[in-house]
Design a protein around this motif. Structure first.
Motif, mmCIF file in Angstrom:
data_model
loop_
_atom_site.group_PDB
_atom_site.id
_atom_site.type_symbol
_atom_site.label_atom_id
_atom_site.label_comp_id
_atom_site.label_asym_id
_atom_site.label_seq_id
_atom_site.Cartn_x
_atom_site.Cartn_y
_atom_site.Cartn_z
ATOM 1 N N SER A 186 -13.916 12.138 -8.428
ATOM 2 C CA SER A 186 -14.506 11.362 -7.341
ATOM 3 C C SER A 186 -14.394 12.137 -6.036
ATOM 4 C CB SER A 186 -13.775 10.035 -7.181
ATOM 5 O OG SER A 186 -13.918 9.283 -8.366
ATOM 6 N N HIS A 187 -15.436 12.074 -5.228
ATOM 7 C CA HIS A 187 -15.326 12.691 -3.901
ATOM 8 C C HIS A 187 -16.192 11.973 -2.880
ATOM 9 C CE1 HIS A 187 -19.058 14.735 -5.003
ATOM 10 N NE2 HIS A 187 -19.236 14.874 -3.711
ATOM 11 N N TRP A 188 -15.727 12.009 -1.628
ATOM 12 C CA TRP A 188 -16.473 11.385 -0.532
ATOM 13 C C TRP A 188 -17.636 12.297 -0.164
ATOM 14 C CZ3 TRP A 188 -15.581 6.508 0.906
ATOM 15 C CH2 TRP A 188 -14.366 5.934 0.550
ATOM 16 N N VAL A 189 -18.778 11.700 0.039
ATOM 17 C CA VAL A 189 -19.971 12.457 0.413
ATOM 18 C C VAL A 189 -19.816 12.950 1.858
ATOM 19 C CG1 VAL A 189 -22.466 12.235 0.835
ATOM 20 C CG2 VAL A 189 -21.418 11.152 -1.167
ATOM 21 N N ALA A 190 -20.150 14.223 2.093
ATOM 22 C CA ALA A 190 -20.051 14.798 3.447
ATOM 23 C C ALA A 190 -21.307 14.462 4.248
ATOM 24 C CB ALA A 190 -19.876 16.300 3.350
ATOM 25 N N ALA A 191 -21.120 14.238 5.546
ATOM 26 C CA ALA A 191 -22.269 13.966 6.419
ATOM 27 C C ALA A 191 -23.125 15.228 6.527
ATOM 28 C CB ALA A 191 -21.775 13.541 7.794
ATOM 29 N N LYS A 192 -24.437 15.023 6.666
ATOM 30 C CA LYS A 192 -25.365 16.167 6.726
ATOM 31 C C LYS A 192 -25.796 16.428 8.168
ATOM 32 C CE LYS A 192 -27.670 15.351 2.281
ATOM 33 N NZ LYS A 192 -27.926 13.902 2.150
ATOM 34 N N THR A 193 -25.833 17.717 8.544
ATOM 35 C CA THR A 193 -26.291 18.059 9.900
ATOM 36 C C THR A 193 -27.784 17.742 10.039
ATOM 37 O OG1 THR A 193 -26.577 20.321 9.172
ATOM 38 C CG2 THR A 193 -24.569 19.839 10.382
#
Lengths: 85, 149
Positions: free
Chosen positions: B132-139
């Motif tokens: 499981s991993h948290w989705v990173a915000a996209k620039t």
């Protein structure tokens, strides 16, 4: 008292969802940044997690910059950049 | 002018939302957007969990809808965002805008989605066979929101 909430990855890494801070331990004109500094002093882990440059801050459920003043009874929140939609 | 904002676990019906949006006979245009849970490139996504900040999230969506109504002449604005655990291909988000003419409806729907992506407190966690991993915000999402400034 000042209530501080953490969300998502930050909540998991700190293993904490909520902290209550005694406002009398903060200067009268303390900002959200001062609250963050106080929380960072709790441990090396908290120092690391709460020093991330991309953390967002909300006071009373509104996004605001870290220099915003906080008052007793305020609800603060710190969280990673949002990823909804 | 009416605004409807819902944050809910349950799925929603595009047809029902469209029916609500198309009631106003002064509006000649309805634009709707639906976001779905996308499969990962290696097809390993099992599910996704959406977390939110109860209270602030609803307020943020309401504010975004109000900002859209200030910028464009709109009839109804309807926003639904789901929370909890969702599986690939499930509906996550709905944005619907009714307006007199299409340009305002198209632009307002894009504006609402761009702001929702960068201002509304939701966080996605992906669960795959690799963990499981948290989705990173996209620039690119930040850039999309900045074009409205």
């Amino acid at each position: 008292m000042i209530k501080v909430l953490f969300f998502a990855a930050l909540r998991e890494r700190l293993n904490t969802a909520t902290v209550e801070l005694d406002s009398s331990t903060l200067p009268a004109d303390a900002s959200a940044a001062a609250v963050l500094t106080k929380l960072q002093s709790r441990s090396a882990d908290w120092q690391h997690e709460l020093s991330r440059q991309d953390l967002l801050c909300a006071i009373n459920q509104r996004l605001c910059p870290l220099h915003t003043k906080v008052s007793p009874g305020d609800e603060l929140a710190f969280f990673p950049p949002v990823t909804g939609g | 002018m009416s605004i409807s904002v819902l944050v809910q676990h349950e799925d929603f019906s595009m047809a029902d939302e469209y029916a609500q949006l198309s009631r106003d006979c002064r509006c000649g245009a309805v634009v709707t957007f639906c976001g779905l849970v996308r499969e990962l490139q290696d097809h390993a996504l099992i599910s996704m969990t959406l977390e939110h900040y109860p209270g602030m999230t609803e307020q943020a969506l309401q504010t975004i809808a109000e900002q859209a109504q200030q910028r464009w002449q709109l009839g109804a604005v309807r926003i639904i965002h789901r929370i909890g655990t969702l599986t690939p291909n499930e509906q996550i988000v709905f944005v619907g805008v009714a307006s007199a003419h299409r340009a305002a409806a198209f632009e307002a729907a894009q504006f609402i989605m761009d702001y929702l992506k960068t201002q509304a407190p939701f966080w996605k966690k992906e669960h795959s066979s690799q963990g499981s991993h948290w989705v990173a915000a996209k620039t690119t999402d930040q850039q999309a929101a900045r074009r409205w400034e």
